[in-house]
Design an enzyme around this catalytic site. Structure first.
Site, PDB file in Angstrom:
ATOM      1  N   HIS A 100      33.310  38.905   6.408  1.00  0.00           N
ATOM      2  CA  HIS A 100      32.025  38.200   6.355  1.00  0.00           C
ATOM      3  C   HIS A 100      31.976  37.340   7.627  1.00  0.00           C
ATOM      4  O   HIS A 100      33.020  36.876   8.098  1.00  0.00           O
ATOM      5  CB  HIS A 100      31.929  37.217   5.192  1.00  0.00           C
ATOM      6  CG  HIS A 100      32.078  37.791   3.819  1.00  0.00           C
ATOM      7  ND1 HIS A 100      33.295  38.001   3.244  1.00  0.00           N
ATOM      8  CD2 HIS A 100      31.149  38.124   2.891  1.00  0.00           C
ATOM      9  CE1 HIS A 100      33.116  38.470   2.016  1.00  0.00           C
ATOM     10  NE2 HIS A 100      31.833  38.552   1.777  1.00  0.00           N
ATOM     11  N   ASP A 103      33.962  34.170   7.337  1.00  0.00           N
ATOM     12  CA  ASP A 103      35.434  34.279   7.218  1.00  0.00           C
ATOM     13  C   ASP A 103      36.068  34.048   8.587  1.00  0.00           C
ATOM     14  O   ASP A 103      37.242  33.709   8.687  1.00  0.00           O
ATOM     15  CB  ASP A 103      35.877  35.692   6.805  1.00  0.00           C
ATOM     16  CG  ASP A 103      35.251  36.168   5.518  1.00  0.00           C
ATOM     17  OD1 ASP A 103      34.847  35.320   4.723  1.00  0.00           O
ATOM     18  OD2 ASP A 103      35.180  37.401   5.337  1.00  0.00           O
ATOM     19  N   HIS A 270      33.975  45.280 -10.435  1.00  0.00           N
ATOM     20  CA  HIS A 270      32.549  45.156 -10.745  1.00  0.00           C
ATOM     21  C   HIS A 270      32.129  46.214 -11.766  1.00  0.00           C
ATOM     22  O   HIS A 270      31.254  45.972 -12.583  1.00  0.00           O
ATOM     23  CB  HIS A 270      31.703  45.302  -9.479  1.00  0.00           C
ATOM     24  CG  HIS A 270      31.956  44.236  -8.461  1.00  0.00           C
ATOM     25  ND1 HIS A 270      31.296  44.187  -7.255  1.00  0.00           N
ATOM     26  CD2 HIS A 270      32.805  43.177  -8.464  1.00  0.00           C
ATOM     27  CE1 HIS A 270      31.715  43.135  -6.561  1.00  0.00           C
ATOM     28  NE2 HIS A 270      32.644  42.521  -7.271  1.00  0.00           N
ATOM     29  N   ASP A 295      35.744  49.121  -2.812  1.00  0.00           N
ATOM     30  CA  ASP A 295      36.479  47.862  -2.806  1.00  0.00           C
ATOM     31  C   ASP A 295      37.603  48.032  -3.823  1.00  0.00           C
ATOM     32  O   ASP A 295      37.385  48.037  -5.043  1.00  0.00           O
ATOM     33  CB  ASP A 295      35.575  46.668  -3.137  1.00  0.00           C
ATOM     34  CG  ASP A 295      34.988  46.046  -1.868  1.00  0.00           C
ATOM     35  OD1 ASP A 295      35.115  46.663  -0.792  1.00  0.00           O
ATOM     36  OD2 ASP A 295      34.421  44.940  -1.947  1.00  0.00           O
ATOM     37  N   ASP A 308      39.678  40.177  -9.244  1.00  0.00           N
ATOM     38  CA  ASP A 308      40.068  40.713  -7.923  1.00  0.00           C
ATOM     39  C   ASP A 308      41.578  40.887  -7.768  1.00  0.00           C
ATOM     40  O   ASP A 308      42.177  40.399  -6.801  1.00  0.00           O
ATOM     41  CB  ASP A 308      39.556  39.789  -6.798  1.00  0.00           C
ATOM     42  CG  ASP A 308      38.066  39.903  -6.562  1.00  0.00           C
ATOM     43  OD1 ASP A 308      37.457  40.887  -7.031  1.00  0.00           O
ATOM     44  OD2 ASP A 308      37.501  39.014  -5.901  1.00  0.00           O
ATOM     45  N   ASP A 337      39.646  44.287  -1.546  1.00  0.00           N
ATOM     46  CA  ASP A 337      38.926  43.068  -1.930  1.00  0.00           C
ATOM     47  C   ASP A 337      39.705  42.491  -3.115  1.00  0.00           C
ATOM     48  O   ASP A 337      39.251  42.535  -4.264  1.00  0.00           O
ATOM     49  CB  ASP A 337      37.482  43.410  -2.292  1.00  0.00           C
ATOM     50  CG  ASP A 337      36.630  42.170  -2.445  1.00  0.00           C
ATOM     51  OD1 ASP A 337      37.194  41.058  -2.350  1.00  0.00           O
ATOM     52  OD2 ASP A 337      35.414  42.303  -2.659  1.00  0.00           O
TER      53      ASP A 337
END
Ligand code: XLS
Ligand code: NI
Ligand code: NI
Length: 436
Positions: A100, A103, A270, A295, A308, A337
């Site tokens: 990102h 980050d 997710h 991910d 995660d 991730d």
């Protein structure tokens, strides 16, 4: 002197190795179904978890020191993370990273300052990429952390915030192109609602689509040829998020004419939050031609949030790789991730976690290939639908049948053929036989 002098390059030592810094299954050059493991499994390090996250949770402060010997929120720290990150990826044999915008550098109140910092740090990253051959898998803009995004980014009610999000996307696209990223991700963390009492869903969804459309136009204009991705997630942080799952996100993309430029980035955790299996989300994406990237993490079914975790469930990675192999591979890769558990707080743990993830996926790949080569499952599925190879079946499948004809057929038969077993338990026996 590096940051991780306690370990040299992590190598494949085979199943019987007891070396905590070796792979037991991930053998990069081993060929499986005509491709090396390295080609099947383009792994990526997530900048945010590996180089930034210190283990802070709602009840306590960080436990892991990610300062890399520099002062927090400085450009020195940003540069130290680049050095540490590339040393880590080289030692792990990880060939990609994902990031990102925020980050990479500390965010300033003035976006122009942040952008200048991003220019500086991306020069450092580019130099390291050229030295090491490590590549960028995808970039994204963090449009959920800043308090501005309280009411959403693309879905915000405030036009200034909407434009600010656009500015972040523009910069993140510039960076992704500069670093040669294969993809650009939209994870709509704040694109949803807490209550419908204060939400105009149609207005918000139209605005999100418009922002994505502008991102595509801009991206293509600066030479971005990769895929845009939606990363579906049903909830957390919001009570409801618009990209609920793959089916919902694909419907959204088609409704707004974005389906040619976008694919899915499917995250295992997710999927389970949406009440699906990881495999389900992969299958739905694949049959729609939209399986882009993954991910690679794992959730805890006893906890209702996005934990995660590093993948360790071989059943899950086997079924994942089964889907990926059948889809002909990913255009993206496998981004970890994932984060260490809060009590696994040392630099050594960062290595153990990625070794676990890479070995779990390697084992999944080996087993998925065996399932495919074994053929019993595929043959069963083929056989299961074989009644549609009959004259009337072919007519139905080719879209040339009428309801009248089908009715005539059924009435002429008087009764239907005996019902056939789905053989679930037998198929599960086969999976176990191949796994163990
Ligand atoms: C959060 C998401 C996020 C995306 C990138 O749940 O997984 O980390 O992958 O913004
Ligand atoms: Ni993710
Ligand atoms: Ni997530």
């Amino acid at each position: 002197m590096g940051y991780f002098d306690f370990v040299d390059k992590v190598k494949y030592e085979g199943k019987t190795s007891k070396n905590p810094f070796a792979f037991r299954y991930y053998d990069a050059d081993r060929v499986i179904l005509g491709k090396t493991m390295r080609e099947h499994l383009p792994f990526a390090m997530a900048w945010w978890h590996t180089l930034c996250a210190s283990g802070t949770d709602m009840f306590g402060a960080g436990t892991a020191d990610k300062s890399f010997e520099s002062a927090p929120a400085t450009m020195d720290h940003a540069k130290a993370k680049v050095d540490a990150g590339f040393e880590f990826m080289q030692k792990m044999g990880i060939e990609y990273f994902c990031f990102h915008d925020v980050d990479l550098v500390p965010e300033d109140a003035d976006i122009n300052v942040t952008n200048a910092r991003l220019d500086e740090i991306s020069d450092c990253i580019l130099t390291k990429m050229q030295q090491t051959g490590i590549k960028c898998l995808w970039g994204t803009a963090n449009m959920f952390g800043n308090p501005k995004f309280m009411n959403g980014a693309g879905s915000t009610n405030q036009v200034d915030v909407y434009c600010f999000a656009a500015a972040q996307i523009k910069k993140a696209l510039d960076l992704t192109v500069k670093l040669g990223g294969k993809g650009y991700v939209f994870w709509g963390g704040r694109e949803g609602y807490e209550t419908l009492l204060n939400t105009d869903v149609k207005f918000e969804q139209e605005n999100i689509a418009a922002l994505m459309k502008m991102a595509v136009q801009y991206g293509r204009s600066i030479g971005f040829t990769g895929d845009f991705y939606i990363e579906p997630k049903p909830k957390e942080p919001m009570k409801h998020q618009y990209d609920f799952d793959a089916a919902t996100a694909i419907g959204f993309l088609r409704q707004y004419g974005l389906d040619k430029d976008f694919k899915m980035n499917i995250e295992a955790n997710h999927a389970t939050l949406a009440g699906h299996t990881f495999q389900h989300e992969l299958r739905i994406s694949a049959i729609n031609g939209m399986l882009g990237s993954i991910d690679a993490n794992q959730g805890d079914l006893l906890l209702g949030w996005d934990t995660d975790e590093f993948p360790y469930d071989v059943y899950e990675t086997t079924m994942c790789m089964y889907e990926v192999l059948k889809a002909g591979g990913l255009t993206g890769g496998f981004n970890f991730d994932a984060k260490n558990r809060r009590p696994s707080n040392t630099a050594e743990d960062m290595f153990h976690a990625h070794i676990l993830g890479m070995d779990t996926f390697a084992l999944g790949l080996i087993k998925a290939a065996e399932l495919i080569e074994d053929g019993r499952i595929d043959n069963f599925v083929k056989q299961k639908y074989s009644s549609f190879n009959s004259e009337i079946g072919v007519k139905i499948r080719s879209g040339n049948a009428t309801l009248q004809e089908l009715s005539d057929y059924a009435c002429a038969q008087k009764t239907t053929a005996p019902i056939e077993s789905g053989r679930q338990e037998h198929l599960q026996c086969i999976v176990n036989q191949i796994l163990f």
